[in-house]
Design a protein around this motif. Structure first.
Motif, mmCIF file in Angstrom:
data_model
loop_
_atom_site.group_PDB
_atom_site.id
_atom_site.type_symbol
_atom_site.label_atom_id
_atom_site.label_comp_id
_atom_site.label_asym_id
_atom_site.label_seq_id
_atom_site.Cartn_x
_atom_site.Cartn_y
_atom_site.Cartn_z
ATOM 1 N N VAL A 17 33.487 52.574 44.929
ATOM 2 C CA VAL A 17 34.801 53.036 45.375
ATOM 3 C C VAL A 17 35.790 51.937 44.991
ATOM 4 C CG1 VAL A 17 36.203 53.766 47.337
ATOM 5 C CG2 VAL A 17 33.742 54.203 47.353
ATOM 6 N N ARG A 19 39.482 50.424 45.501
ATOM 7 C CA ARG A 19 40.589 50.529 46.454
ATOM 8 C C ARG A 19 41.656 49.515 46.103
ATOM 9 N NH1 ARG A 19 38.512 49.941 52.420
ATOM 10 N NH2 ARG A 19 40.687 50.525 52.746
ATOM 11 N N ILE A 21 44.352 47.265 47.863
ATOM 12 C CA ILE A 21 44.818 46.793 49.176
ATOM 13 C C ILE A 21 45.747 45.608 48.951
ATOM 14 C CG2 ILE A 21 44.142 45.874 51.425
ATOM 15 C CD1 ILE A 21 41.382 47.163 51.025
ATOM 16 N N GLU A 22 46.988 45.767 49.387
ATOM 17 C CA GLU A 22 47.989 44.699 49.237
ATOM 18 C C GLU A 22 48.013 44.150 47.812
ATOM 19 O OE1 GLU A 22 50.227 44.091 51.329
ATOM 20 O OE2 GLU A 22 49.436 44.967 53.174
ATOM 21 N N GLU A 24 45.750 44.004 45.638
ATOM 22 C CA GLU A 24 44.450 43.577 45.097
ATOM 23 C C GLU A 24 43.619 44.807 44.783
ATOM 24 O OE1 GLU A 24 42.748 40.281 44.962
ATOM 25 O OE2 GLU A 24 44.868 39.785 44.867
ATOM 26 N N ILE A 26 40.073 46.248 44.666
ATOM 27 C CA ILE A 26 38.778 45.884 45.236
ATOM 28 C C ILE A 26 37.759 46.958 44.896
ATOM 29 C CG2 ILE A 26 37.544 45.469 47.412
ATOM 30 C CD1 ILE A 26 40.249 44.439 48.494
ATOM 31 N N VAL A 28 34.182 48.447 45.741
ATOM 32 C CA VAL A 28 33.150 48.434 46.780
ATOM 33 C C VAL A 28 31.942 49.214 46.264
ATOM 34 C CG1 VAL A 28 32.654 48.963 49.208
ATOM 35 C CG2 VAL A 28 35.020 48.530 48.489
ATOM 36 N N GLU A 40 28.299 42.772 49.054
ATOM 37 C CA GLU A 40 29.301 42.239 48.126
ATOM 38 C C GLU A 40 30.449 43.204 47.836
ATOM 39 O OE1 GLU A 40 26.235 39.378 45.772
ATOM 40 O OE2 GLU A 40 26.965 41.188 44.803
ATOM 41 N N LEU A 41 31.581 42.594 47.567
ATOM 42 C CA LEU A 41 32.754 43.323 47.101
ATOM 43 C C LEU A 41 33.187 42.617 45.816
ATOM 44 C CD1 LEU A 41 34.754 43.331 50.460
ATOM 45 C CD2 LEU A 41 33.474 45.243 49.528
ATOM 46 N N TYR A 42 33.967 43.281 45.003
ATOM 47 C CA TYR A 42 34.427 42.676 43.745
ATOM 48 C C TYR A 42 35.940 42.827 43.644
ATOM 49 C CZ TYR A 42 29.539 42.715 42.562
ATOM 50 O OH TYR A 42 28.191 42.490 42.591
ATOM 51 N N THR A 43 36.576 41.832 43.059
ATOM 52 C CA THR A 43 37.998 42.002 42.726
ATOM 53 C C THR A 43 38.154 41.816 41.228
ATOM 54 O OG1 THR A 43 38.343 39.659 43.129
ATOM 55 C CG2 THR A 43 39.049 41.150 44.857
ATOM 56 N N LEU A 44 39.215 42.363 40.689
ATOM 57 C CA LEU A 44 39.500 42.180 39.258
ATOM 58 C C LEU A 44 40.708 41.273 39.130
ATOM 59 C CD1 LEU A 44 39.176 45.776 37.734
ATOM 60 C CD2 LEU A 44 37.450 44.024 37.984
ATOM 61 N N ASN A 45 40.720 40.480 38.065
ATOM 62 C CA ASN A 45 41.919 39.670 37.828
ATOM 63 C C ASN A 45 43.023 40.570 37.267
ATOM 64 O OD1 ASN A 45 41.261 40.105 35.185
ATOM 65 N ND2 ASN A 45 40.819 37.957 34.695
ATOM 66 N N THR A 47 44.394 40.950 34.341
ATOM 67 C CA THR A 47 44.064 41.665 33.104
ATOM 68 C C THR A 47 43.127 42.819 33.432
ATOM 69 O OG1 THR A 47 43.976 39.457 32.161
ATOM 70 C CG2 THR A 47 43.242 41.267 30.742
#
Ligand code: SF4
Ligand code: SF4
Lengths: 101, 387
Positions: A17, A19, A21-22, A24, A26, A28, A40-45, A47
């Motif tokens: 999923v 998402r 959020i603010e 970012e 994310i 999931v 764990e969760l992941y974020t993307l930079n 780019t």
């Protein structure tokens, strides 16, 4: 891994999923085995975020790189390198699927 | 260069000044329970039709989860009563997961079925399932849980979780029927994959959270461990003193007449009937918001901030708790005060005794000293936390 080609059309897997959020992005994992551990969760930079929003199952990676190169006024070659770098990561983690080559 | 960053939920740092409006929501899916534990502060019979008919329905809970996700919520804790009594549990679980939330499930484990274990294995909750354990033997468990045959069902549930490699952790309550089970419980703990914590025990039980059963309150009072007994359990942990050094340095200080020096109202716990509470413990009807009439956002942004401004007026509280440096170590708070006395600001003698026993053991006070009379409390905390 250099299996990414620019004819590919990719889209987010239903096993995650994504998402926002603010500001970012994310990711999931929903299904077992995507992350290395269950929590764990992941974020993307930045780019990554710009690329992710274009992975709609319609545009080829070539079309996406051209769009990004124009939008960010960046050399196509550099954008292409970022794109294949991210695609390799996302495909390895089974976060995106490839529709056609 | 890496484009994705892998993080544990607590490692998230949002850009300065921002963050989700709500990071976790607690939802009590029901107050009904298939156990009838001798110390429980909330349970109703599993076949209590009156309670059942008033519970939030599936659509209401889904809407609540959506509202929480819109506020950026990353995790939901499903609790109860026994949340697995709800026929729609699996549906709500998947709904939350598909919104991108992690799920923390509080359960006694008796209703874990092969289907549920497979569901958790395929779609992991993202957080360990937290199982409450009421005894390690059929006689002790069934007596503490007030149900014959309960231990067998609990144990089958645990086997299913292990067989399907579902991540779970356990905690226990020290009660007269199971006092001899601690060694077995602690041994079992070492055999559970992913259970890396120190043994967790409840032993200083709260009274009925809705102030609905004076008879049971009397029985709960008798089950509470005394301050001395509590200390003998706490001292068993090799990390107790060191963890308290850090804790006291960070969280202890007098809070004056401000009642809510805790996190109450920054998040919420929604009860089984759709009322948003400022925290899991506080059920005073004057402090809850009916989510049939207001949104979650309105509760968090308008109602709770006003409630957080409430000041203490009870003279006894002002003379003691308001000036007491054990605040933080002591669990006295508006929720506990309401459960014991029906007011938000009355000292709770049982908790006062527990806090003083801990402080004495940790060297923060001397024999017969009253914490609210200590003048050089800052020095004492500094000395203790720096050791
Ligand atoms: S239980 Fe007490 S201390 Fe905890 S959040 Fe509620 S009011 Fe505050
Ligand atoms: S130790 Fe006693 S005086 Fe201090 S906060 Fe707790 S109840 Fe109040």
């Amino acid at each position: 891994m250099d299996d990414v080609t620019f004819d590919m059309v990719c889209f987010p897997s239903e096993d995650i999923v994504a998402r926002e959020i603010e500001g970012e992005l994310i990711i999931v994992p929903l299904v077992a085995g995507i992350g290395d551990t269950d929590d764990e969760l992941y974020t993307l930079n930045e780019t990554g975020k710009a690329i992710w929003s274009r992975l709609d199952g319609k545009r080829t990676l070539r079309a996406i790189s051209e769009e990004l190169a124009t939008e960010f006024n960046a050399p196509l070659e550099e954008v292409g390198k970022d794109l294949s770098g991210l695609m390799n990561e996302l495909i390895r983690r089974k976060m995106i699927l490839v529709q056609s080559v | 260069m890496t484009y994705t960053k892998k993080l544990k939920p607590h490692e998230f740092v949002f850009p300065a000044g921002k963050g989700p409006r709500l990071s976790q929501i607690d939802i009590e899916l029901t107050e009904r329970c298939n156990n009838n534990c001798i110390h429980c502060l909330i349970n109703r019979q599993e076949n209590d039709e009156h309670a059942h008919s008033r519970e939030m329905d599936t659509a209401f809970v889904k809407d609540l989860l959506k509202q929480a996700a819109d506020l950026g919520c990353l995790a939901v804790r499903f609790t109860g009563g026994e949340p697995l009594l709800r026929e729609d549990f699996a549906e709500l679980y998947m709904f939350a997961r598909r919104l991108g939330m992690h799920v923390i499930l509080f359960t006694n484990g008796r209703l874990i079925t092969p289907e549920l274990a497979r569901l958790f294995a395929k779609y992991p909750p993202g957080k360990p399932i937290e199982v409450s354990v009421y005894g390690m033997r059929p006689e002790s468990y069934d007596a503490a849980a007030g149900k014959k045959g309960a231990h067998a069902e609990f144990w089958r549930g645990m086997e299913l979780l292990r067989e399907h490699k579902v991540w779970f952790v356990v905690k226990s309550s020290i009660l007269p029927p199971n006092r001899d089970d601690m060694v077995d419980f602690e041994q079992w703990l070492t055999e559970i994959d992913g259970e890396d914590s120190q043994p967790r025990y409840a032993m200083n039980f709260d009274l009925r959270a809705r102030r609905d059963d004076p008879g049971k309150n009397e029985r709960i009072r008798r089950l509470r461990l005394s301050p001395e007994e509590t200390m003998s359990v706490l001292k068993r942990s090799p990390i107790y003193v060191d963890s308290m050094r850090e804790f006291c340095g960070k969280f202890m200080s007098p809070s004056g007449n401000k009642l809510f020096s805790c996190g109450a109202g920054h998040g919420t716990c929604v009860d089984a009937y759709g009322k948003a509470q400022m925290c899991m413990g506080l059920r005073d009807p004057e402090t809850v918001v009916d989510l049939h009439e207001a949104t979650l956002k309105a509760a968090l942004e308008h109602s709770f901030p006003k409630l957080r401004e409430i000041r203490a007026t009870d003279p006894e509280y002002l003379a003691r708790c308001a000036r007491c440096f054990l605040k933080g170590l002591c669990e006295q708070c508006p929720a506990k005060s309401w459960m014991e006395h029906g007011t938000l600001d009355t000292p709770v003698e049982y908790l006062c005794g527990l806090a003083h026993a801990q402080a004495l053991y940790l060297g923060l006070i001397t024999e017969n000293e009253k914490a609210w009379e200590v003048e050089n409390w800052r020095e004492r905390i500094d000395l203790f936390s720096r050791k």
